[in-house]
Motif scaffolding. Structure first.
Motif, PDB file in Angstrom:
ATOM      1  N   GLN A   1       0.838  -1.204   0.000  1.00 24.42           N
ATOM      2  CA  GLN A   1       0.000   0.000   0.000  1.00 24.42           C
ATOM      3  C   GLN A   1       0.874   1.256   0.000  1.00 24.42           C
ATOM      4  OE1 GLN A   1      -3.205  -0.220   2.852  1.00 24.42           O
ATOM      5  NE2 GLN A   1      -3.371   2.012   2.958  1.00 24.42           N
TER       6      GLN A   1
ATOM      7  N   SER B   1       4.030   1.470  -0.952  1.00 25.76           N
ATOM      8  CA  SER B   1       4.781   1.525  -2.213  1.00 25.76           C
ATOM      9  C   SER B   1       3.942   2.144  -3.327  1.00 25.76           C
ATOM     10  CB  SER B   1       5.219   0.123  -2.650  1.00 25.76           C
ATOM     11  OG  SER B   1       6.151  -0.407  -1.760  1.00 25.76           O
ATOM     12  N   GLU B   2       2.684   1.766  -3.339  1.00 28.77           N
ATOM     13  CA  GLU B   2       1.772   2.326  -4.342  1.00 28.77           C
ATOM     14  C   GLU B   2       1.624   3.839  -4.150  1.00 28.77           C
ATOM     15  OE1 GLU B   2      -2.914   1.880  -5.392  1.00 28.77           O
ATOM     16  OE2 GLU B   2      -1.817   0.028  -4.965  1.00 28.77           O
TER      17      GLU B   2
ATOM     18  N   GLN C   1       2.598   6.897  -6.759  1.00 28.35           N
ATOM     19  CA  GLN C   1       1.671   7.952  -7.169  1.00 28.35           C
ATOM     20  C   GLN C   1       2.248   9.334  -6.879  1.00 28.35           C
ATOM     21  OE1 GLN C   1      -1.966   7.034  -5.099  1.00 28.35           O
ATOM     22  NE2 GLN C   1      -2.461   5.316  -6.453  1.00 28.35           N
TER      23      GLN C   1
END
Length: 148
Positions: free
Chosen positions: A77, A79-80, A84
């Motif tokens: 989560q 890393s995402e 972004q």
């Protein structure tokens, strides 16, 4: 992802650590659990040590797997989120608030990854203590550990 002490919060690292601390209770109390459940030689006929060790091992493995999944979920989560924020920074490199947010998220990601190392140490310690006390009563199946 739920934990026995609450819900795992990937957004707030201090809460993330607090929930992991609660989830590590079985490992923190393994010596006590073994001392109170495994019989001494004089009481060995009154307790099924094999069954006791098996149950403790299964509980310990469930706890290890649950924590591993929880940590890896939060790492994914975070890393995402870092990805972004990097995309946004590429579009708006002058935005200082965005840069601060990116650095904060990168730091949180690094700290979460370090929890995997802590988890490995905790798990190894618990397994060592378990095998020292239960090796004559119960031999667990070979466990395939997931790689980091």
């Amino acid at each position: 992802m739920a934990a026995s002490g609450g819900t795992l919060n990937c957004e707030d690292f201090s809460m993330f650590q607090e929930v992991l601390k609660v989830m590590r209770t079985i490992d923190d109390h393994i010596v006590h659990a073994l001392n109170t459940t495994l019989p001494t030689v004089s009481f060995s006929g009154k307790v099924d040590a094999t069954q006791t060790c098996r149950q403790l091992y299964e509980s310990m493995m469930d706890a290890h797997l649950t924590r591993d999944k929880a940590i890896k979920h939060c790492i994914a989560q975070s890393s995402e989120e870092v990805g972004q924020l990097r995309e946004q920074r590429a579009k708006d490199s002058e935005n200082l608030a965005l840069l601060r947010l990116l650095r904060k998220e990168q730091t949180k990601l690094k700290l979460m990854k370090s929890e995997l190392n802590v988890e490995e140490v905790v798990n190894d310690r618990s397994l060592k203590i378990f095998s020292e006390r239960c090796r004559i009563h119960y031999t667990p199946p070979n466990v395939k550990r997931s790689s980091v």
